[in-house]
Design an enzyme around this catalytic site. Structure first.
Site, PDB file in Angstrom:
ATOM      1  N   CYS A   1      -6.340   4.658   2.280  1.00 28.97           N
ATOM      2  CA  CYS A   1      -5.756   3.528   1.432  1.00 28.97           C
ATOM      3  C   CYS A   1      -7.049   2.731   1.128  1.00 28.97           C
ATOM      4  CB  CYS A   1      -4.962   2.534   2.468  1.00 28.97           C
ATOM      5  SG  CYS A   1      -5.891   2.182   3.974  1.00 28.97           S
TER       6      CYS A   1
ATOM      7  N   ARG B   1      -1.798   0.911  -6.937  1.00 28.05           N
ATOM      8  CA  ARG B   1      -1.450  -0.641  -6.303  1.00 28.05           C
ATOM      9  C   ARG B   1      -0.976  -1.404  -7.649  1.00 28.05           C
ATOM     10  NH1 ARG B   1      -3.717  -2.024  -1.420  1.00 28.05           N
ATOM     11  NH2 ARG B   1      -2.472  -4.007  -1.889  1.00 28.05           N
TER      12      ARG B   1
ATOM     13  N   GLN C   1       1.021  -1.228  -0.032  1.00 28.61           N
ATOM     14  CA  GLN C   1      -0.064  -0.040   0.025  1.00 28.61           C
ATOM     15  C   GLN C   1       1.076   1.328   0.116  1.00 28.61           C
ATOM     16  OE1 GLN C   1      -3.435   0.305   0.127  1.00 28.61           O
ATOM     17  NE2 GLN C   1      -2.999   2.495  -0.382  1.00 28.61           N
TER      18      GLN C   1
HETATM   19  N1  NVA Z   1      -5.900  -0.990   8.533  1.00 32.59           N
HETATM   20  C1  NVA Z   1      -6.893  -1.481   7.533  1.00 32.59           C
HETATM   21  C2  NVA Z   1      -6.233  -1.535   6.208  1.00 32.59           C
HETATM   22  C3  NVA Z   1      -6.810  -2.067   5.147  1.00 32.59           C
HETATM   23  C4  NVA Z   1      -6.623  -1.929   3.703  1.00 32.59           C
HETATM   24  C5  NVA Z   1      -6.727  -3.032   8.168  1.00 32.59           C
HETATM   25  O1  NVA Z   1      -5.913  -3.798   8.275  1.00 32.59           O
HETATM   26  O2  NVA Z   1      -8.069  -3.448   8.020  1.00 32.59           O
HETATM   27  N1   CP Z   2      -6.244  -1.082   0.431  1.00 32.08           N
HETATM   28  C1   CP Z   2      -6.273  -2.250   0.770  1.00 32.08           C
HETATM   29  O1   CP Z   2      -5.379  -3.076   0.878  1.00 32.08           O
HETATM   30  O2   CP Z   2      -7.660  -2.831  -0.007  1.00 32.08           O
HETATM   31  P1   CP Z   2      -8.058  -4.316   0.054  1.00 32.08           P
HETATM   32  O3   CP Z   2      -8.327  -4.613   1.354  1.00 32.08           O
HETATM   33  O4   CP Z   2      -9.515  -4.209  -0.402  1.00 32.08           O
HETATM   34  O5   CP Z   2      -7.120  -5.093  -0.623  1.00 32.08           O
END
Ligand code: NVA
Ligand code: CP
Length: 321
Positions: free
Chosen positions: A280, A308, A149
């Site tokens: 993100c 990405r 990311q």
């Molecule tokens: N901090 C979030 C990021 C998702 C892309 C998670 O770990 O769920």
């Molecule tokens: N930002 C990200 O990792 O998205 P996903 O959880 O959809 O892969």
């Protein structure tokens, strides 16, 4: 810039030096301009222009313990565009650590595929996969870091601001995996990073210390505070969900604690008028970011998502090309 990352793992932003991060980002830019953008794809020879052949005949195994939109689709599409093939392994397919040990999975997959990407709960799982795999392992998100990311985010910041070093970035919200990778990556490339979060939800102390130590050698200032005034003059505002995957039970309680730690009109007034807004995704509109702010011209949240694809193609080309 000539670097050799062949055979290396990518589990953490610390796995790459500043020079290596910038070289991978150069490759990402090259791959992106070769295939056009998602908004204006180069329909004439889309796949050949997108770097096809650079991973011809190679296979990527994608292990998922958690849901995903961006990570799954961008890795799989990236592999197709590079002339290779990707295999999606859903949480129930291999039941990592339950049906079979991580060690055995790493050894078996190494006999079939050329790269392993894994999205896991505990960071120790990607470390264990890397320990036993004889092919590169990429961290597609763990509870500790989300380095793919951050490579896409860095590509986006360069597109909008022209550079990383000396940029003042502020992350607002939970001191989580994304915050960790941002801090470590920022320290590497000389970007200033302030994390603004409620007391008790700071990034892990060892991450703050490591980032601070590295920052001391690269000119990056790393700060953690609970004071939203720290957003003053920021070039980049970044946020993420208040409750990450696996913390759903805490979501309601966190909503009260985190209420003011969001990107909204007030936050935008504090930051530089040209501040880039990053998230993100997925987003919880009305919590960590409001919908209107997410759609401002300053917002690059969908550029991040698209990048990405390009950043990860670059990572795979460098590790296994
Ligand atoms: N901090 C979030 C990021 C998702 C892309 C998670 O770990 O769920
Ligand atoms: N930002 C990200 O990792 O998205 P996903 O959880 O959809 O892969």
């Amino acid at each position: 810039m000539s670097i050799d990352l062949k055979g290396r793992h990518f589990l953490s932003m610390l796995d790459l030096s500043c020079e290596e991060i910038l070289a991978v980002l150069d490759t990402a830019k090259e791959l992106k301009s070769a295939c056009g953008t998602a908004q204006a794809p180069d329909r004439s020879g889309f796949h050949s222009a997108a770097g096809s052949g650079r991973l011809a005949g190679k296979t990527l195994a994608m292990i998922f313990q958690k849901p995903s939109l961006r990570t799954r689709v961008s890795f799989e599409t990236g592999m197709t565009q590079l002339g290779g093939h990707a295999i999606y392994l859903a949480p129930t397919d291999i039941s990592l650590g339950k049906r079979e040990t991580t060690e055995d999975i790493a050894i078996v997959l190494s006999g079939y595929v050329d790269i392993i990407m894994a999205r896991v709960f505990g960071h120790d799982i990607v470390v264990d996969l890397a320990k036993h795999a004889t092919v590169p392992v990429i961290n597609g998100l763990s509870d500790y870091e989300h380095p793919c990311q951050i490579m896409a985010d860095f590509q986006t910041i360069i597109e909008r601001k022209g550079r990383l070093d000396g940029i003042k970035a502020c992350y607002i919200g939970d001191g989580n995996n994304v915050a960790h990778s941002l801090m470590l990556g920022a320290a590497r490339v000389g970007m200033h990073m302030t994390v603004v979060c409620p007391k008790g939800y700071e990034p892990k102390e060892e991450v703050t210390k490591t980032a601070g130590d590295i920052g001391g050698t690269t000119g990056s200032k790393i700060l953690v505070t609970d004071d939203m005034a720290a957003l003053g003059g920021a070039d980049v505002l970044y946020t993420d969900v208040w409750a990450s995957m696996g913390q759903e039970d805490e979501a309601e309680a966190r909503r009260k604690i985190f209420r003011k730690y969001c990107i909204d009109g007030e936050a935008m007034k504090l930051a530089d008028k040209d501040a880039v807004v990053l998230h993100c995704l997925p987003a919880h509109y009305g919590d960590e970011i409001d919908y209107a702010t997410s759609r401002l011209p300053n917002s690059a949240i969908f550029d991040q998502a698209e990048n990405r694809l390009h950043a990860q193609k670059a990572i795979m080309v460098h590790l296994a090309g």
